[in-house]
Enzyme design. Sequence first.
Site, PDB file in Angstrom:
ATOM      1  N   ALA A   8     -11.331  10.326  78.716  1.00 31.86           N
ATOM      2  CA  ALA A   8     -12.006  10.482  77.417  1.00 31.86           C
ATOM      3  C   ALA A   8     -13.444  10.978  77.554  1.00 31.86           C
ATOM      4  O   ALA A   8     -14.222  10.887  76.615  1.00 31.86           O
ATOM      5  CB  ALA A   8     -11.960   9.169  76.642  1.00 31.86           C
ATOM      6  N   VAL A  58      -7.048   7.317  87.218  1.00 29.27           N
ATOM      7  CA  VAL A  58      -5.812   6.723  86.680  1.00 29.27           C
ATOM      8  C   VAL A  58      -4.657   6.723  87.683  1.00 29.27           C
ATOM      9  O   VAL A  58      -3.669   6.014  87.482  1.00 29.27           O
ATOM     10  CB  VAL A  58      -5.345   7.413  85.374  1.00 29.27           C
ATOM     11  CG1 VAL A  58      -6.348   7.224  84.250  1.00 29.27           C
ATOM     12  CG2 VAL A  58      -5.018   8.886  85.596  1.00 29.27           C
ATOM     13  N   ASN A  84      -4.171  10.103  78.350  1.00 26.26           N
ATOM     14  CA  ASN A  84      -4.615  11.478  78.117  1.00 26.26           C
ATOM     15  C   ASN A  84      -5.151  12.163  79.370  1.00 26.26           C
ATOM     16  O   ASN A  84      -5.152  13.395  79.443  1.00 26.26           O
ATOM     17  CB  ASN A  84      -5.705  11.459  77.018  1.00 26.26           C
ATOM     18  CG  ASN A  84      -6.489  12.740  76.948  1.00 26.26           C
ATOM     19  OD1 ASN A  84      -6.056  13.722  76.335  1.00 26.26           O
ATOM     20  ND2 ASN A  84      -7.646  12.802  77.602  1.00 26.26           N
ATOM     21  N   SER A 136       2.379  18.047  76.644  1.00 26.33           N
ATOM     22  CA  SER A 136       1.983  19.435  76.366  1.00 26.33           C
ATOM     23  C   SER A 136       3.228  20.160  75.899  1.00 26.33           C
ATOM     24  O   SER A 136       4.348  19.837  76.309  1.00 26.33           O
ATOM     25  CB  SER A 136       1.461  20.098  77.644  1.00 26.33           C
ATOM     26  OG  SER A 136       1.454  21.512  77.483  1.00 26.33           O
ATOM     27  N   TYR A 149       2.869  21.725  86.515  1.00 21.09           N
ATOM     28  CA  TYR A 149       2.241  21.136  85.317  1.00 21.09           C
ATOM     29  C   TYR A 149       3.293  20.869  84.234  1.00 21.09           C
ATOM     30  O   TYR A 149       3.368  19.768  83.675  1.00 21.09           O
ATOM     31  CB  TYR A 149       1.154  22.078  84.808  1.00 21.09           C
ATOM     32  CG  TYR A 149       0.405  21.605  83.589  1.00 21.09           C
ATOM     33  CD1 TYR A 149      -0.692  20.757  83.693  1.00 21.09           C
ATOM     34  CD2 TYR A 149       0.792  22.020  82.312  1.00 21.09           C
ATOM     35  CE1 TYR A 149      -1.386  20.333  82.563  1.00 21.09           C
ATOM     36  CE2 TYR A 149       0.108  21.599  81.183  1.00 21.09           C
ATOM     37  CZ  TYR A 149      -0.981  20.759  81.310  1.00 21.09           C
ATOM     38  OH  TYR A 149      -1.655  20.342  80.181  1.00 21.09           O
TER      39      TYR A 149
HETATM   40  P1  NAD Z   1     -10.502  18.331  79.812  1.00 21.25           P
HETATM   41  O1  NAD Z   1     -10.623  18.907  81.167  1.00 21.25           O
HETATM   42  O2  NAD Z   1     -11.463  18.751  78.750  1.00 21.25           O
HETATM   43  O3  NAD Z   1     -10.569  16.729  79.889  1.00 21.25           O
HETATM   44  C1  NAD Z   1      -9.783  15.987  80.782  1.00 21.25           C
HETATM   45  C2  NAD Z   1     -10.575  14.763  81.227  1.00 21.25           C
HETATM   46  O4  NAD Z   1      -9.706  13.989  82.074  1.00 21.25           O
HETATM   47  C3  NAD Z   1     -11.817  15.122  82.060  1.00 21.25           C
HETATM   48  O5  NAD Z   1     -12.972  14.477  81.540  1.00 21.25           O
HETATM   49  C4  NAD Z   1     -11.466  14.621  83.460  1.00 21.25           C
HETATM   50  O6  NAD Z   1     -12.596  14.141  84.197  1.00 21.25           O
HETATM   51  C5  NAD Z   1     -10.476  13.506  83.152  1.00 21.25           C
HETATM   52  N1  NAD Z   1      -9.615  13.217  84.308  1.00 21.25           N
HETATM   53  C6  NAD Z   1      -8.981  14.118  85.101  1.00 21.25           C
HETATM   54  N2  NAD Z   1      -8.331  13.473  86.088  1.00 21.25           N
HETATM   55  C7  NAD Z   1      -8.531  12.143  85.893  1.00 21.25           C
HETATM   56  C8  NAD Z   1      -8.113  10.979  86.591  1.00 21.25           C
HETATM   57  N3  NAD Z   1      -7.371  11.056  87.694  1.00 21.25           N
HETATM   58  N4  NAD Z   1      -8.492   9.764  86.098  1.00 21.25           N
HETATM   59  C9  NAD Z   1      -9.276   9.667  84.984  1.00 21.25           C
HETATM   60  N5  NAD Z   1      -9.721  10.753  84.310  1.00 21.25           N
HETATM   61  C10 NAD Z   1      -9.354  11.970  84.759  1.00 21.25           C
HETATM   62  O7  NAD Z   1      -8.999  18.615  79.365  1.00 21.25           O
HETATM   63  P2  NAD Z   1      -8.282  18.530  77.942  1.00 21.25           P
HETATM   64  O8  NAD Z   1      -7.897  19.905  77.588  1.00 21.25           O
HETATM   65  O9  NAD Z   1      -9.034  17.701  76.982  1.00 21.25           O
HETATM   66  O10 NAD Z   1      -6.930  17.776  78.370  1.00 21.25           O
HETATM   67  C11 NAD Z   1      -6.636  16.442  78.002  1.00 21.25           C
HETATM   68  C12 NAD Z   1      -5.135  16.224  78.108  1.00 21.25           C
HETATM   69  O11 NAD Z   1      -4.475  17.106  77.194  1.00 21.25           O
HETATM   70  C13 NAD Z   1      -4.564  16.531  79.493  1.00 21.25           C
HETATM   71  O12 NAD Z   1      -3.544  15.606  79.799  1.00 21.25           O
HETATM   72  C14 NAD Z   1      -3.990  17.924  79.317  1.00 21.25           C
HETATM   73  O13 NAD Z   1      -2.961  18.167  80.251  1.00 21.25           O
HETATM   74  C15 NAD Z   1      -3.483  17.839  77.894  1.00 21.25           C
HETATM   75  N6  NAD Z   1      -3.294  19.119  77.182  1.00 21.25           N
HETATM   76  C16 NAD Z   1      -4.339  19.979  76.991  1.00 21.25           C
HETATM   77  C17 NAD Z   1      -4.098  21.163  76.294  1.00 21.25           C
HETATM   78  C18 NAD Z   1      -5.189  22.151  76.028  1.00 21.25           C
HETATM   79  O14 NAD Z   1      -4.877  23.254  75.567  1.00 21.25           O
HETATM   80  N7  NAD Z   1      -6.452  21.846  76.249  1.00 21.25           N
HETATM   81  C19 NAD Z   1      -2.833  21.457  75.788  1.00 21.25           C
HETATM   82  C20 NAD Z   1      -1.793  20.546  76.003  1.00 21.25           C
HETATM   83  C21 NAD Z   1      -2.042  19.374  76.691  1.00 21.25           C
END
Ligand code: NAD
Length: 242
Positions: A8, A58, A84, A136, A149
Amino acid sequence: MIALVTGAGSGIGAAIAKRLATDGHTVAVNDLSPDAAKATVESIRAVGGTAAAYAADVSDEGAVNAMVGQITEEFGAPDILVNNAGFGHQALFTEIEPDMFDKIFAVHVRGNYLCTRACIPAMLEKGVGHIVNIASQLGQIGGVELTHYAGAKAAVIGMTKSLAREVSAKGVRVNAVAPGPVNTPLVEALSEDWKAAKRAELPLGRFGQPAEVAGVVSFLVSDDAALFAGQTLGPNSGDVML
Ligand code: NAD
């Protein structure tokens, strides 16, 4: 309620944490990056919300258990868990290294399992709880250069359905959200060509905003979603129509 949102510190997770705080929940903000988690907490407190930061990976069992123990001591056991945390990586199948394959599954699948495992006993004991897994649309339709992924996100959808079958009758609702492209650092890192082509093929003609995904999570943990269990909701600009 007490909500734990993983990953988050940025993007969708930060928006979910802020929205749940605005909805009146106390939010435990997890991230791998302590500074990112603190920044989200500060933005929640700045508008009068209640939140605290918990840095943890996580995919690390000990760190997850310690984090949930600490949240429970400080606020009470989480009633809401939003799995997330995640990261993106693109590579042709023949170029995915085993270490990267394992890392994708460790964060997206094992991380989901470990956080749910740490939180669900208290939910079952209370007879109420909400788990929302951020999958996703790629887990539903696949994607070129995204075998690892998309495979991990499909696993998250399968876990959501199975766990919902197991625990819904005990008061714990488990659902998934499968976003399409959303404007976050994860998507900003992709090539401009890819983004332009993708935007052009979306029925709604634009990528989503993190707050628009957060609204779906807010709905899923509300009483308005009382009939939703094992579902995968798709805020994806019309890209996937199931
Ligand atoms: P983002 O990179 O902006 O944020 C992800 C956050 O997760 C980062 O702050 C990161 O430090 C944290 N993180 C990563 N690995 C971690 C771990 N092992 N433990 C704790 N925290 C961890 O990415 P986002 O786009 O906000 O993605 C959030 C979620 O949504 C992800 O699961 C991603 O796969 C999914 N998602 C994103 C999109 C998109 O288009 N952005 C689309 C579908 C799904």
